[in-house]
Design a protein around this motif. Structure first.
Motif, PDB file in Angstrom:
ATOM      1  N   ILE A 149       0.832  -1.201   0.000  1.00  0.00           N
ATOM      2  CA  ILE A 149       0.000   0.000   0.000  1.00  0.00           C
ATOM      3  C   ILE A 149       0.869   1.255   0.000  1.00  0.00           C
ATOM      4  N   ILE A 150       1.887   1.259   0.859  1.00  0.00           N
ATOM      5  CA  ILE A 150       2.769   2.428   0.978  1.00  0.00           C
ATOM      6  C   ILE A 150       3.461   2.757  -0.337  1.00  0.00           C
ATOM      7  N   ILE A 151       3.766   1.736  -1.121  1.00  0.00           N
ATOM      8  CA  ILE A 151       4.568   1.929  -2.322  1.00  0.00           C
ATOM      9  C   ILE A 151       3.879   2.835  -3.339  1.00  0.00           C
ATOM     10  N   VAL A 152       2.546   2.880  -3.301  1.00  0.00           N
ATOM     11  CA  VAL A 152       1.814   3.800  -4.186  1.00  0.00           C
ATOM     12  C   VAL A 152       2.136   5.239  -3.803  1.00  0.00           C
ATOM     13  N   GLY A 153       2.147   5.520  -2.501  1.00  0.00           N
ATOM     14  CA  GLY A 153       2.491   6.860  -2.048  1.00  0.00           C
ATOM     15  C   GLY A 153       3.931   7.221  -2.337  1.00  0.00           C
ATOM     16  N   ILE A 154       4.814   6.248  -2.192  1.00  0.00           N
ATOM     17  CA  ILE A 154       6.237   6.492  -2.437  1.00  0.00           C
ATOM     18  C   ILE A 154       6.480   6.915  -3.884  1.00  0.00           C
ATOM     19  N   PHE A 155       5.862   6.206  -4.822  1.00  0.00           N
ATOM     20  CA  PHE A 155       6.115   6.484  -6.238  1.00  0.00           C
ATOM     21  C   PHE A 155       5.194   7.555  -6.819  1.00  0.00           C
ATOM     22  N   ASP A 156       4.018   7.744  -6.218  1.00  0.00           N
ATOM     23  CA  ASP A 156       3.066   8.686  -6.805  1.00  0.00           C
ATOM     24  C   ASP A 156       3.061  10.047  -6.128  1.00  0.00           C
ATOM     25  N   LEU A 157       3.410  10.098  -4.844  1.00  0.00           N
ATOM     26  CA  LEU A 157       3.347  11.353  -4.109  1.00  0.00           C
ATOM     27  C   LEU A 157       4.716  11.982  -3.837  1.00  0.00           C
ATOM     28  N   LEU A 158       5.658  11.169  -3.336  1.00  0.00           N
ATOM     29  CA  LEU A 158       6.951  11.726  -2.924  1.00  0.00           C
ATOM     30  C   LEU A 158       7.692  12.467  -4.038  1.00  0.00           C
ATOM     31  N   PRO A 159       7.773  11.923  -5.267  1.00  0.00           N
ATOM     32  CA  PRO A 159       8.504  12.654  -6.321  1.00  0.00           C
ATOM     33  C   PRO A 159       7.839  13.962  -6.714  1.00  0.00           C
ATOM     34  N   ALA A 160       6.561  14.139  -6.358  1.00  0.00           N
ATOM     35  CA  ALA A 160       5.828  15.348  -6.765  1.00  0.00           C
ATOM     36  C   ALA A 160       5.782  16.400  -5.660  1.00  0.00           C
ATOM     37  N   ILE A 161       6.474  16.158  -4.560  1.00  0.00           N
ATOM     38  CA  ILE A 161       6.468  17.126  -3.462  1.00  0.00           C
ATOM     39  C   ILE A 161       7.290  18.360  -3.819  1.00  0.00           C
ATOM     40  N   MET A 162       6.657  19.529  -3.640  1.00  0.00           N
ATOM     41  CA  MET A 162       7.320  20.819  -3.821  1.00  0.00           C
ATOM     42  C   MET A 162       6.983  21.685  -2.614  1.00  0.00           C
ATOM     43  N   PRO A 163       7.727  22.761  -2.377  1.00  0.00           N
ATOM     44  CA  PRO A 163       7.460  23.596  -1.201  1.00  0.00           C
ATOM     45  C   PRO A 163       6.008  24.055  -1.108  1.00  0.00           C
ATOM     46  N   GLN A 164       5.387  24.391  -2.249  1.00  0.00           N
ATOM     47  CA  GLN A 164       4.030  24.933  -2.230  1.00  0.00           C
ATOM     48  C   GLN A 164       2.941  23.873  -2.008  1.00  0.00           C
ATOM     49  N   ASN A 165       3.270  22.584  -2.217  1.00  0.00           N
ATOM     50  CA  ASN A 165       2.243  21.552  -2.017  1.00  0.00           C
ATOM     51  C   ASN A 165       2.641  20.516  -0.964  1.00  0.00           C
ATOM     52  N   ARG A 166       3.693  20.809  -0.247  1.00  0.00           N
ATOM     53  CA  ARG A 166       4.252  19.846   0.693  1.00  0.00           C
ATOM     54  C   ARG A 166       3.216  19.382   1.729  1.00  0.00           C
ATOM     55  N   GLU A 167       2.471  20.325   2.293  1.00  0.00           N
ATOM     56  CA  GLU A 167       1.504  19.980   3.337  1.00  0.00           C
ATOM     57  C   GLU A 167       0.419  19.046   2.801  1.00  0.00           C
ATOM     58  N   THR A 168      -0.095  19.343   1.614  1.00  0.00           N
ATOM     59  CA  THR A 168      -1.144  18.507   1.016  1.00  0.00           C
ATOM     60  C   THR A 168      -0.621  17.111   0.699  1.00  0.00           C
ATOM     61  N   GLN A 169       0.560  17.056   0.111  1.00  0.00           N
ATOM     62  CA  GLN A 169       1.136  15.755  -0.251  1.00  0.00           C
ATOM     63  C   GLN A 169       1.343  14.884   0.981  1.00  0.00           C
ATOM     64  N   LEU A 170       1.862  15.493   2.046  1.00  0.00           N
ATOM     65  CA  LEU A 170       2.136  14.728   3.259  1.00  0.00           C
ATOM     66  C   LEU A 170       0.850  14.319   3.966  1.00  0.00           C
ATOM     67  N   THR A 171      -0.205  15.122   3.839  1.00  0.00           N
ATOM     68  CA  THR A 171      -1.495  14.761   4.427  1.00  0.00           C
ATOM     69  C   THR A 171      -2.027  13.479   3.801  1.00  0.00           C
ATOM     70  N   PHE A 172      -1.986  13.399   2.483  1.00  0.00           N
ATOM     71  CA  PHE A 172      -2.474  12.199   1.803  1.00  0.00           C
ATOM     72  C   PHE A 172      -1.526  11.019   2.010  1.00  0.00           C
ATOM     73  N   LEU A 173      -0.244  11.309   2.152  1.00  0.00           N
ATOM     74  CA  LEU A 173       0.697  10.239   2.462  1.00  0.00           C
ATOM     75  C   LEU A 173       0.411   9.674   3.850  1.00  0.00           C
ATOM     76  N   ASP A 174       0.014  10.528   4.786  1.00  0.00           N
ATOM     77  CA  ASP A 174      -0.347  10.079   6.131  1.00  0.00           C
ATOM     78  C   ASP A 174      -1.562   9.150   6.088  1.00  0.00           C
ATOM     79  N   ILE A 175      -2.534   9.474   5.236  1.00  0.00           N
ATOM     80  CA  ILE A 175      -3.719   8.623   5.103  1.00  0.00           C
ATOM     81  C   ILE A 175      -3.320   7.244   4.581  1.00  0.00           C
ATOM     82  N   ILE A 176      -2.444   7.242   3.580  1.00  0.00           N
ATOM     83  CA  ILE A 176      -1.954   5.973   3.024  1.00  0.00           C
ATOM     84  C   ILE A 176      -1.222   5.180   4.102  1.00  0.00           C
ATOM     85  N   LEU A 177      -0.414   5.854   4.902  1.00  0.00           N
ATOM     86  CA  LEU A 177       0.312   5.188   5.985  1.00  0.00           C
ATOM     87  C   LEU A 177      -0.648   4.606   7.021  1.00  0.00           C
TER      88      LEU A 177
END
Length: 305
Positions: free
Chosen positions: A150-178
């Motif tokens: 399950i985590i691997i989807v977040g690793i490949f789909d969310l982590l590479p797309a993290i930027m300063p302006q969207n960091r909070e949103t990306q990490l929020t959805f990564l937390d849900i996946i976790l």
């Protein structure tokens, strides 16, 4: 059909459902910035399935002796499929997964992520060949690998797309996946303990040192009973913390997750034979399915509120 049973197609179907729901019911509807297009996600799904199938095959190869006692009618390797063919399938699936994993990691600009697939491949072999017969180590490892699917989807789909302006949103959805990965880890851990108690006769004959063999069935039963309370507490905490304003979600979790978990905990306390443990194991698999299906609620509830 024997090949499908060898690779545990029902378990693979659950992985497909989980990853598709994370991608298309959790991330896409909320316009989260993601890395994988349809082709990339399909590739990740295929790689995960190859690794999981390979893990199931090597597990069956090393389980021939125990399965001949615990479930003689379900033995596949050496009976319907030769050990040589099974090994060839195991190596072929691993090679395909690792090669495609290298390409996928490079395509998302994170070449180092390639190591994840190598580690998973090695871990599955170590589990089947050695750790499965040890006290708790094997249970924890295989449960962590289930969570990783399950985590691997977040690793490949969310982590590479993290930027300063969207960091909070990306990490929020990564937390849900976790959170869902932790749920999968806990459910699978209890189920592994139950299966060890169920398979104690065949494991003992094979010279394994699983928890019920080392401590005895009654003590292992008590430990499984205690551990079975962890997912109940985790789900209740998740409901109270994140879903307290969503009565539909609360009702879903109470009916399809919490109630079956309480039921299995009670059943563990009084379980005494193989039929009881098999029944409990099946219910836990259903709880896993219903827990994953709850992801469908997010776009329905939060986008229409």
């Amino acid at each position: 059909m024997h090949i499908l049973n060898l690779i545990r197609w029902k378990n693979l179907a659950l992985i497909i459902i989980a990853q598709i729901l994370v991608k298309y019911a959790l991330l896409e509807p909320f316009d989260v910035l993601t890395t994988l297009n349809t082709l990339g996600f399909t590739l990740l799904l295929f790689i995960t399935l190859c690794l999981a199938a390979a893990g199931n095959i090597i597990n069956d190869i090393y389980d021939v002796e125990t399965d001949s006692v615990n479930k003689p009618n379900k033995v596949i390797v050496g009976k319907h499929i030769s050990e040589n063919v099974a090994y060839n399938l195991f190596f072929a699936l691993n090679i395909i997964a690792v090669l495609l994993g290298f390409y996928l990691a490079h395509s998302v600009g994170k070449s180092s992520f390639f190591a994840i697939f190598v580690i998973i491949s090695v871990a599955l072999y170590v589990y089947a060949s050695y750790l499965k017969g040890t006290v708790l180590f094997g249970n924890i490892l295989i449960s962590a690998l289930v969570a990783m699917s399950i985590i691997i989807v977040g690793i490949f789909d969310l982590l590479p797309a993290i930027m300063p302006q969207n960091r909070e949103t990306q990490l929020t959805f990564l937390d849900i996946i976790l959170d869902y990965a932790i749920f999968a880890f806990l459910i699978n851990l209890v189920r592994e303990l139950i299966k060890d108690i169920q398979d104690i006769d065949g494991d003992y004959k094979a010279g394994m040192s699983t928890l019920p063999i080392v401590l005895g069935r009654e003590r292992a039963n008590k430990i499984a009973f205690v551990v079975s309370m962890l997912p109940i507490g985790a789900v209740i905490y998740y409901m109270v913390t994140y879903l307290y304003k969503q009565p539909v979600a609360i009702g879903y979790f109470l009916l399809f997750v919490i109630a079956p978990l309480i039921y299995t905990t009670i059943k563990i306390f009084s379980a005494s034979n193989r039929f009881d443990y098999k029944h409990i194991s099946v219910v836990y698999k259903l709880v896993m399915l219903f827990g994953i299906l709850s992801i469908v609620l997010y776009p329905i509830l939060f986008l229409n509120s």
